[in-house]
Design a protein around this motif. Structure first.
Motif, mmCIF file in Angstrom:
data_model
loop_
_atom_site.group_PDB
_atom_site.id
_atom_site.type_symbol
_atom_site.label_atom_id
_atom_site.label_comp_id
_atom_site.label_asym_id
_atom_site.label_seq_id
_atom_site.Cartn_x
_atom_site.Cartn_y
_atom_site.Cartn_z
ATOM 1 N N SER A 114 -4.614 -10.692 8.527
ATOM 2 C CA SER A 114 -5.565 -9.687 8.054
ATOM 3 C C SER A 114 -6.474 -10.192 6.937
ATOM 4 O O SER A 114 -7.504 -9.575 6.653
ATOM 5 C CB SER A 114 -4.811 -8.443 7.583
ATOM 6 O OG SER A 114 -3.908 -8.777 6.552
ATOM 7 N N SER A 165 -13.087 0.760 -3.015
ATOM 8 C CA SER A 165 -13.645 2.077 -2.709
ATOM 9 C C SER A 165 -15.083 2.160 -3.195
ATOM 10 O O SER A 165 -15.446 1.562 -4.207
ATOM 11 C CB SER A 165 -12.804 3.169 -3.372
ATOM 12 O OG SER A 165 -13.391 4.444 -3.167
ATOM 13 N N LYS A 175 -12.109 -5.013 1.712
ATOM 14 C CA LYS A 175 -12.193 -3.829 2.555
ATOM 15 C C LYS A 175 -11.320 -2.729 1.952
ATOM 16 O O LYS A 175 -10.360 -3.014 1.222
ATOM 17 C CB LYS A 175 -11.681 -4.154 3.960
ATOM 18 C CG LYS A 175 -12.392 -5.315 4.638
ATOM 19 C CD LYS A 175 -11.738 -5.635 5.973
ATOM 20 C CE LYS A 175 -12.415 -6.812 6.658
ATOM 21 N NZ LYS A 175 -11.769 -7.137 7.963
ATOM 22 N N PRO A 176 -11.600 -1.470 2.276
ATOM 23 C CA PRO A 176 -10.746 -0.384 1.769
ATOM 24 C C PRO A 176 -9.279 -0.580 2.119
ATOM 25 O O PRO A 176 -8.399 -0.208 1.327
ATOM 26 C CB PRO A 176 -11.334 0.851 2.453
ATOM 27 C CG PRO A 176 -12.784 0.509 2.650
ATOM 28 C CD PRO A 176 -12.786 -0.962 2.974
ATOM 29 N N GLU A 177 -9.010 -1.178 3.260
ATOM 30 C CA GLU A 177 -7.614 -1.396 3.660
ATOM 31 C C GLU A 177 -6.908 -2.478 2.851
ATOM 32 O O GLU A 177 -5.704 -2.690 3.017
ATOM 33 C CB GLU A 177 -7.518 -1.713 5.159
ATOM 34 C CG GLU A 177 -8.426 -2.816 5.633
ATOM 35 C CD GLU A 177 -9.719 -2.283 6.244
ATOM 36 O OE1 GLU A 177 -10.314 -1.354 5.673
ATOM 37 O OE2 GLU A 177 -10.130 -2.826 7.291
ATOM 38 N N ASP A 178 -7.637 -3.163 1.989
ATOM 39 C CA ASP A 178 -7.009 -4.119 1.069
ATOM 40 C C ASP A 178 -6.452 -3.428 -0.172
ATOM 41 O O ASP A 178 -5.794 -4.066 -0.996
ATOM 42 C CB ASP A 178 -8.019 -5.186 0.633
ATOM 43 C CG ASP A 178 -8.476 -6.081 1.769
ATOM 44 O OD1 ASP A 178 -9.689 -6.361 1.840
ATOM 45 O OD2 ASP A 178 -7.628 -6.490 2.576
ATOM 46 N N THR A 179 -6.715 -2.137 -0.303
ATOM 47 C CA THR A 179 -6.213 -1.384 -1.449
ATOM 48 C C THR A 179 -4.686 -1.391 -1.460
ATOM 49 O O THR A 179 -4.042 -1.028 -0.475
ATOM 50 C CB THR A 179 -6.724 0.060 -1.397
ATOM 51 O OG1 THR A 179 -8.151 0.055 -1.539
ATOM 52 C CG2 THR A 179 -6.114 0.889 -2.512
ATOM 53 N N GLN A 199 3.694 2.187 2.692
ATOM 54 C CA GLN A 199 3.879 1.039 3.573
ATOM 55 C C GLN A 199 4.832 0.021 2.943
ATOM 56 O O GLN A 199 5.093 0.051 1.748
ATOM 57 C CB GLN A 199 2.535 0.372 3.878
ATOM 58 C CG GLN A 199 1.566 1.265 4.618
ATOM 59 C CD GLN A 199 0.336 0.515 5.090
ATOM 60 O OE1 GLN A 199 0.354 -0.703 5.234
ATOM 61 N NE2 GLN A 199 -0.722 1.252 5.357
ATOM 62 N N ALA A 239 0.846 -1.187 0.000
ATOM 63 C CA ALA A 239 0.000 0.000 0.000
ATOM 64 C C ALA A 239 0.885 1.242 0.000
ATOM 65 O O ALA A 239 2.056 1.168 0.414
ATOM 66 C CB ALA A 239 -0.913 -0.012 1.218
#
Length: 115
Positions: A62, A114, A86-90, A43, A40
Motif C-alpha cells: 500500500s 485530511s 492519502k486519507p487512508e494513511d491516517t 484496525q 488506524a
C-alpha cells in the motif's frame, strides 16, 4: 534501559508529505532491523516498512513508491519519508527496533491526512 522516541507526525492535506523520525537512546550495543508500523482506528497494527542493519528494505504494498525508509546508524535513528499521502494513511505510526536482541517500541505519533 532503551527508549525509542518518534517525532514528525501531524496534519497534512492529501498529496502532501511528512517525514517521521525515531531515535533510539540508552544502553545500546546493537540494533538490527528497524521498522515502522501503523494502526488506524478499529484496525490491526500493520507493518509499513522495514530496514535491516545492512540497509535492505521492504515495504507494504500500500505504500510502495510513496514511502521511503532510511536509517542513520551513527545516530541510532530511523526515518520514514512519506510522500503523496492519502486519507487512508491516517493512523498512529509506531517505531519498532530490535535492540540488543529485544524488540522495543516507541510511543507512537499521529499522522492525519485530511483536507
Amino acid at each position: 534501559q532503551v527508549q525509542l522516541v518518534e517525532s514528525g507526525g501531524g496534519l497534512v492535506q492529501p498529496g502532501g508529505s511528512l517525514r517521521l523520525s525515531c531515535a533510539a537512546s540508552g544502553s545500546i550495543f546493537s540494533i538490527n532491523a528497524m521498522n515502522w508500523y501503523r494502526q488506524a482506528p478499529g484496525q490491526q497494527r500493520e507493518l509499513v516498512a522495514r530496514i535491516t542493519s545492512s540497509g535492505r528494505v521492504n515495504y507494504a504494498d500500500s505504500v510502495k513508491g510513496r514511502f521511503t525508509i532510511s536509517r542513520d546508524n551513527a545516530k541510532n535513528t530511523v526515518y520514514l519519508q512519506m510522500n503523496s499521502l492519502k486519507p487512508e494513511d491516517t493512523a498512529i505510526y509506531y517505531c519498532n527496533a530490535d535492540i540488543n536482541g529485544l524488540s522495543d517500541w516507541g510511543q507512537g505519533t499521529q499522522v492525519t491526512v485530511s483536507s
